[in-house]
Design an enzyme around this catalytic site. Structure first.
Site, PDB file in Angstrom:
ATOM      1  N   HIS A 274     -30.285  -0.373  26.506  1.00  0.00           N
ATOM      2  CA  HIS A 274     -30.047  -0.270  27.873  1.00  0.00           C
ATOM      3  C   HIS A 274     -28.862   1.105  28.153  1.00  0.00           C
ATOM      4  O   HIS A 274     -29.214   2.369  27.774  1.00  0.00           O
ATOM      5  CB  HIS A 274     -29.645  -1.542  28.574  1.00  0.00           C
ATOM      6  CG  HIS A 274     -29.650  -1.418  29.932  1.00  0.00           C
ATOM      7  ND1 HIS A 274     -30.069  -0.313  30.745  1.00  0.00           N
ATOM      8  CD2 HIS A 274     -29.260  -2.314  31.084  1.00  0.00           C
ATOM      9  CE1 HIS A 274     -29.888  -0.787  32.230  1.00  0.00           C
ATOM     10  NE2 HIS A 274     -29.415  -1.830  32.464  1.00  0.00           N
ATOM     11  N   HIS A 325     -40.057   5.811  28.520  1.00  0.00           N
ATOM     12  CA  HIS A 325     -39.326   5.266  29.350  1.00  0.00           C
ATOM     13  C   HIS A 325     -40.369   4.081  29.839  1.00  0.00           C
ATOM     14  O   HIS A 325     -41.686   4.444  29.750  1.00  0.00           O
ATOM     15  CB  HIS A 325     -39.080   6.048  30.513  1.00  0.00           C
ATOM     16  CG  HIS A 325     -38.129   5.080  31.673  1.00  0.00           C
ATOM     17  ND1 HIS A 325     -38.667   4.363  32.820  1.00  0.00           N
ATOM     18  CD2 HIS A 325     -36.644   5.052  31.749  1.00  0.00           C
ATOM     19  CE1 HIS A 325     -37.629   3.734  33.279  1.00  0.00           C
ATOM     20  NE2 HIS A 325     -36.412   4.136  32.853  1.00  0.00           N
ATOM     21  N   ASP A 384     -31.061   9.289  29.454  1.00  0.00           N
ATOM     22  CA  ASP A 384     -30.121   9.623  28.413  1.00  0.00           C
ATOM     23  C   ASP A 384     -30.187  10.603  27.624  1.00  0.00           C
ATOM     24  O   ASP A 384     -29.215  11.097  26.736  1.00  0.00           O
ATOM     25  CB  ASP A 384     -30.310   8.394  27.616  1.00  0.00           C
ATOM     26  CG  ASP A 384     -29.903   6.928  28.154  1.00  0.00           C
ATOM     27  OD1 ASP A 384     -28.847   7.074  28.780  1.00  0.00           O
ATOM     28  OD2 ASP A 384     -30.923   6.117  27.901  1.00  0.00           O
TER      29      ASP A 384
END
Length: 448
Positions: A274, A325, A384
């Site tokens: 996460h 994702h 990210d």
């Protein structure tokens, strides 16, 4: 029996007691990870706060990939970010106001809200002493413990009235930057042997500026501060289904106190699947910079990325971090925004070659993963992929990458907690687990 052996034996016994055949999930219609067979999330709630769009459904209910979009209270993220960039102002406080209230503030409301945030940034001296006593290397754990400690200092910690929830939310949002910066500076002193400086937040600075002021003692550019402000905006909210926000909603549904619920969210965000993923990406990037001799050669890049996918090199997990994702297909709007911002910052920092190399890794990584998985479903880079690179260019240490994510997401967490406790017909969240253990007959202790 020796205690050490008993621990080993208990652990060994768990190997069998934890076994659940994969076919059993399909047999009983279990949605593993709360995911449907087509990869979409199981619908478990309704919200007015955030909306994550990564696909559409056709007339037959089949998923159709589409460019990713993210909405805050009905406003598309790009529509919120664009005027902030155009006017070259700090906007995180405005977005926090929107997420908490559901409305965009006017000038007077925004000025008053910024003042309210600044008023609440300083820490109680007892919290500062507690941070000094903890002096741990994991800032997320210290953040969680400080949040739990705030319960002790709150005159009405268990009051879940709307007014009290809003007060607690604003105090938490305001204090996160101070807790994180103090915790890092104490870590820097106790672990790295550096001088200890504790800076009091300044009244005339935005939240992003104050954080950099407290972390870096004024050693930052205005572009650094604006980049951090935009990172906070982009990470402030991501719907009710992401793991940490869902954790906050689940715990809030029990009517527990705000501090316990937010500490649970911090624990969820800390996980490497996460909020901790940005560190995985930047460490992978450093490795690729060393291993690939020509940063412009796509053939060399492809060869090495395929070796990673085949678990032959790097950490041998078979993953290219930052690619893919759970919801977004064609694009992650947050990554699209950060990619552009990273390019601007790279020019100022003289790191354009690295930025161009990172873009090539994204391009070839998406291609290699698609070919490796033999899928035609679009795959994209996620948030990210670029966030860690931006943090690094600003000069922020890895120890606070995930805490900064929490510093942004606390806005979304508190908004969802308030909503969970204030909509009509609310119930404790209690999904079911099917027990597949066979019934056993008890055996007396002497007969075992």
């Amino acid at each position: 029996m020796r205690k050490e052996y008993l621990i080993y034996k208990l652990s060994d016994d768990v190997k069998d007691s934890c076994k659940i055949p994969r076919e059993a999930f399909q047999q009983y219609g279990v949605k593993r990870g709360l995911r449907n067979e087509d990869g979409s999330g199981v619908l478990v709630g309704l919200t007015n706060i955030g909306n994550v769009v990564g696909y559409e459904r056709d007339a037959n209910g089949k998923l159709v990939p589409c460019p990713g979009k993210l909405y805050y209270r009905g406003y598309e993220l790009d529509d919120l970010v664009s005027p902030i960039l155009k006017e070259n102002r700090f906007g995180f406080e405005e977005i926090v106001y929107l997420l908490l209230s559901g409305k965009l503030p006017d000038h007077e409301e925004l000025d008053a809200f910024r003042e309210l945030i600044n008023d609440n940034m300083p820490l109680d001296h007892r919290t500062i002493v507690n941070i000094i006593d903890l002096e741990g290397s994991n800032i997320m754990n210290i953040l969680a413990r400080c949040v739990l400690e705030m319960y002790t200092f709150d005159p009405n910690p268990d009051d879940i009235s709307r007014d009290n929830l809003m007060r607690q939310s604003i105090e938490l949002i305001a204090k996160f930057p101070t807790i994180i910066s103090y915790a890092y500076n104490i870590y820097r002193h106790s672990v790295q042997g550096r001088s200890l400086h504790i800076r009091y937040p300044r009244e005339n600075l935005s939240l992003a500026e104050n954080f950099l002021y407290m972390i870096k003692y004024g050693d930052y550019t205005q572009l650094d501060a604006h980049m951090l402000d935009l990172l906070l905006i982009i990470q402030a909210e991501h719907g009710g289904g992401n793991n940490s926000t869902f954790t906050v909603r689940v715990t809030s549904s029990t009517r527990t106190d705000t501090y316990s619920s937010i500490a649970a969210g911090i624990g969820s965000l800390k996980g490497p699947l996460h909020g901790g993923a940005n560190i995985k990406v930047i460490n992978m990037f450093h490795h690729l910079k060393e291993q690939i001799s020509d940063w412009t050669n796509t053939d060399e890049i492809d060869t090495y990325l395929n070796r990673m996918l085949n678990k032959e090199t790097y950490d041998k997990t078979g993953l290219i971090y930052g690619i893919g994702h759970a919801v977004y297909t064609m694009s992650d709007p947050r990554a699209v925004e950060l990619k552009r911002l990273a390019g601007e910052l790279a020019k100022e920092k003289g790191r354009t070659d690295e930025y161009n190399f990172l873009k090539l890794i994204e391009q070839e990584g998406v291609k290699c993963v698609s070919e490796f998985r033999h899928t035609t479903k679009p795959i994209c880079a996620n948030l990210d992929f670029y966030s860690g690179f931006i943090y690094e260019m600003i000069g922020l240490p890895q120890e606070i990458y995930t805490p900064i994510f929490a510093m942004a997401r606390i806005a979304g967490w508190t908004a969802h907690r308030i909503e969970e406790l204030n909509f009509e017909g609310r119930r404790i969240i209690r999904p079911a687990y099917k027990n597949i253990q066979v019934t056993k007959k008890y055996v007396n202790l002497d007969d075992r």
